[in-house]
Scaffold this motif. Structure first.
Motif, PDB file in Angstrom:
ATOM      1  N   ASP A  50       0.842  -1.130  -0.114  1.00 28.40           N
ATOM      2  CA  ASP A  50      -0.014   0.052   0.019  1.00 28.40           C
ATOM      3  C   ASP A  50       0.758   1.003   0.157  1.00 28.40           C
ATOM      4  O   ASP A  50       2.025   1.297   0.416  1.00 28.40           O
ATOM      5  CB  ASP A  50      -1.028  -0.025   1.247  1.00 28.40           C
ATOM      6  CG  ASP A  50      -1.965  -0.940   1.104  1.00 28.40           C
ATOM      7  OD1 ASP A  50      -2.517  -1.236   0.003  1.00 28.40           O
ATOM      8  OD2 ASP A  50      -2.702  -1.405   2.310  1.00 28.40           O
ATOM      9  N   SER A 107      -2.904   6.404   0.257  1.00 25.55           N
ATOM     10  CA  SER A 107      -3.165   7.369  -0.775  1.00 25.55           C
ATOM     11  C   SER A 107      -3.153   7.026  -2.168  1.00 25.55           C
ATOM     12  O   SER A 107      -3.407   5.692  -2.490  1.00 25.55           O
ATOM     13  CB  SER A 107      -1.555   7.969  -0.860  1.00 25.55           C
ATOM     14  OG  SER A 107      -0.368   7.114  -1.092  1.00 25.55           O
ATOM     15  N   SER A 108      -3.446   7.777  -2.891  1.00 23.76           N
ATOM     16  CA  SER A 108      -3.728   7.548  -4.453  1.00 23.76           C
ATOM     17  C   SER A 108      -3.146   8.665  -5.179  1.00 23.76           C
ATOM     18  O   SER A 108      -2.831   9.685  -4.562  1.00 23.76           O
ATOM     19  CB  SER A 108      -5.215   7.297  -4.712  1.00 23.76           C
ATOM     20  OG  SER A 108      -5.925   8.674  -4.567  1.00 23.76           O
ATOM     21  N   GLN A 109      -3.144   8.622  -6.678  1.00 24.63           N
ATOM     22  CA  GLN A 109      -2.711   9.594  -7.421  1.00 24.63           C
ATOM     23  C   GLN A 109      -3.407  10.891  -7.212  1.00 24.63           C
ATOM     24  O   GLN A 109      -2.959  12.050  -7.007  1.00 24.63           O
ATOM     25  CB  GLN A 109      -2.597   9.413  -8.992  1.00 24.63           C
ATOM     26  CG  GLN A 109      -1.554   8.310  -9.279  1.00 24.63           C
ATOM     27  CD  GLN A 109      -0.122   8.709  -8.879  1.00 24.63           C
ATOM     28  OE1 GLN A 109       0.286   9.675  -9.039  1.00 24.63           O
ATOM     29  NE2 GLN A 109       0.631   7.901  -7.958  1.00 24.63           N
TER      30      GLN A 109
END
Length: 505
Positions: free
Chosen positions: A190, A249-251
């Motif tokens: 992750d 998080s993600s982009q």
């Protein structure tokens, strides 16, 4: 980040009237909608909820998101999880979305999802005291409290004092425990944002030690730390504690997190990815360096030979430089330069030297910045970073003379010293002056380099007669400084080693 904030008494929700006034002020300023970001405490929910209803009755488009990121309680409480430091990340994300012109429903949807993917846990070595009152709970000198709130509440577990690594392991184990209904669901692979928050009374050194422990432990578990930040974001008066916040998080989340903000307390640091031991973020050059698609093997061999001479010279001078430094410093000048030599040797053994001279100096500056340490490491790195610029498009003898001048100029500008101040600049400036003939046509490069080496050595020797005007030696009486400056001696030795590595006798 936030358009407005409403303050109440210490550890108490602000009154409804103040909240309504803030909503009205924002609405009058032209806001298309207002989002209330509320930490999950009963008083806050009630007061902000009532203010929301009043504002809606007056025609203001208002929504509320309640943040509940506390991982302390493993079984659910009727009141739910408390809202603590993770709220600051929601402030950042919501503010960035607003700056992008997103609608209120879009902002609410995004921050609600983000809030569901984070967790926070605090630990402290002491309670805090509300002004005018005593400590909020009692804690022995050899104890620490796990799972505290931000209003001085005691935690869920008490332990004896232990090391930072041990405390952080307990915290992250607790936060990610699969059996806990308050866990943050983070697993190997992750990507996360990590916040290391000072609860009010820790020193910067202690906070950095905890941050190092957290980064290492998460990395060991395969978690990719995309962003890491530490500071005082949500405190509990003078409580000597720290909290860790982990957000998956993600982009999209990273883009919003990285969005520039004028909020004065938000750290002005480069956005860094920590995973993979990338703890430092070197400043990029002012313009792109030329590509190095086919390294010049012969030129790289010259670099290896020259740097090898430099390393051997510094290692042989370790004790002498330490001895010189004891008169005016802490006696570690030789050890610092030896550390640099070992770092360069390790770098050379990796076998990935660039052949472009500007790239070489830039890479070498980063090695010294990360590994050498101390004032010397920063000064050498500054010198090399500045010296790399004139060599970006030209590596002729005049460009090398310009590189020397640029490096010296940067050291003067940022270090504050001048020739005659009894520092390494005395050697470097003498050598720089002797290198000026390199700017002329048909120059004898090796003869000029030899003259520069001799000038540097003579300038280093002359520092024994100078009064220190900069550096730690400037605090020492001049009568106690009867030997050459160790920094100047080291700089002269480096220049001599470079000359010898190039074939000088």
């Amino acid at each position: 980040m936030l358009t407005g904030a409403i303050a109440g008494p210490v550890f108490t929700s602000p009154p409804v009237g103040s909240i309504v006034a803030a909503i009205q002020a924002v609405a009058r300023a032209g806001a298309a909608g207002v989002l209330l970001i509320v930490k999950n405490y009963t008083g806050d929910r009630l007061n902000f909820g009532l203010a929301l209803e009043r504002a809606r009755r007056e025609g203001v488009d208002v929504e509320m998101v309640v943040i509940a990121d506390d991982c302390a309680f493993t079984s659910p409480r009727k009141a739910g999880r408390r809202g603590i430091c993770g709220t600051v990340l929601i402030h950042k994300i919501a503010g960035a979305l607003a700056e992008e012109g997103k609608s209120l429903p879009e902002i609410l949807r995004t921050v609600t999802l983000a809030a569901s993917r984070m967790g926070t846990l605090g630990v402290s070595l002491s309670p805090c005291s509300v002004p005018g009152s005593g400590p909020t709970f009692q804690l022995a000198a050899d104890e620490l409290e796990l799972g505290l709130g931000i209003h001085g509440e005691a935690g869920v577990r008490r332990d004896k004092m232990m090391s930072s690594d041990e405390v952080v392991k307990i915290m992250i184990d607790h936060m990610t425990d699969p059996a806990s209904q308050s866990r943050v669901d983070v697993n190997s692979g992750d990507s996360v944002i990590l916040v290391v928050n000072n609860l009010g009374g820790l020193s910067c050194l202690e906070l950095q030690i905890v941050a190092d422990s957290a980064v290492r432990l998460l990395e060991e578990r395969g978690v990719m730390i995309e962003r890491a930040v530490l500071g005082s974001f949500m405190t509990a008066l003078e409580m000597s504690g720290v909290s860790l916040t982990i957000m998956k998080s993600s982009q999209e989340i990273l883009k919003l997190y990285d969005h520039e903000t004028a909020a004065p307390a938000w750290p002005r640091v480069p956005c860094i990815r920590v995973t993979g031991q990338t703890r430092c973020h070197p400043c990029p050059p002012e313009s792109p360096l030329p590509e190095d698609p086919e390294p010049d093997a012969e030129r790289v061999q010259v670099y290896v030979r020259v740097l090898g001479h430099v390393c051997r010279a510094l290692l042989s001078l370790e004790e002498e430089l330490n001895d010189l430094d004891r008169a005016a410093g802490d006696g570690d000048c030789g050890s610092t330069h030896a550390r640099a030599a070992h770092a360069i040797e390790d770098w050379l053994s990796g076998g990935h030297l660039p052949s472009h001279p500007s790239r070489l100096l830039t890479a070498l500056s980063q090695v010294l910045l990360e590994k050498m340490g101390g004032t010397s490491g920063a000064l050498y790195s500054l010198f090399l970073t500045a010296a790399a610029r004139p060599l970006q498009d030209d590596s002729s003898p005049p460009a090398w003379a310009a590189a020397m001048d640029a490096g010296i100029g940067a050291m003067k500008r940022y270090g504050g010293a001048e020739p005659g101040d009894r520092t390494m600049l005395d050697s470097l400036c003498a050598a720089g002056h002797a290198l000026q003939p390199l700017r002329g046509p048909n120059c004898d490069v090796m003869r000029i380099l030899s003259s520069a080496v001799q000038s540097a050595a003579a300038a280093a020797e002359d520092t024994r007669h100078m009064t220190a005007g900069a550096g730690r030696a400037s605090y020492i009486g001049s009568s106690s400084l009867s030997r050459p400056d160790p920094g100047a001696v080291a700089a002269a030795a480096i220049l001599k080693a470079v000359w010898e590595g190039l074939g000088g006798k």
